[in-house]
Design an enzyme around this catalytic site. Sequence first.
Site, PDB file in Angstrom:
ATOM      1  CE  LYS A   1     -15.440  23.992 -24.604  1.00 54.27           C
ATOM      2  NZ  LYS A   1     -14.624  25.105 -25.148  1.00 54.27           N
TER       3      LYS A   1
ATOM      4  CD  GLU B   1     -24.123  28.448 -21.458  1.00 53.22           C
ATOM      5  OE1 GLU B   1     -23.468  29.172 -22.225  1.00 53.22           O
ATOM      6  OE2 GLU B   1     -23.691  28.064 -20.352  1.00 53.22           O
TER       7      GLU B   1
END
Length: 178
Positions: free
Chosen positions: A38, A155
């Site tokens: 992230k 994903e």
Amino acid sequence: MGSGVSSPKPPSTPPAQSAKCGTTLMSGNEERTFIAIKPDGVQRGLTGEIIKRFEQKGFKLVAMKLIQADEDLLRQHYGDLKDRPFFPGLVSYMSSGPVVAMVWEGFNIIKTGRVMLGETNPIDSKPGTIRGDFCVQVARNIIHGSDSVESANAEINLWFKPDEICDYTKCQDSWLNG
């Protein structure tokens, strides 16, 4: 030069392995997972350490890209959380900087990868896990990992085109998987 001693031959090297991108070949005991570092993990310079941990565990990196994810992609990725009060903040945070999106392959990688990540809330994560070693709060928990085969497939297909995923054999595979 007439000493009768021959010079040693250089060790033989295995033939070069070629990678084929766009294939989805895996052995029967392997699976793939989606792992994303992230924005806080990228900004803190943890990308190399995280990749190192997956490589040292014996997993194979088959796709990777640095991407500034747009809100549409993130709304799709976190669609199951859209009714949660933290959803707008999550999308804002994830679009605030670059993300390292990766596909890893290996035996039982989804479950093992989740153990390596640690708990979503870093307070509950054990030392030795990525979140246990590097995270302070749940709102900035450095890394995402698929939690099931179904979510991994969804994903991976959301973040990568088939031709961005490479299939190749690592020389260590026989040592890890027999």
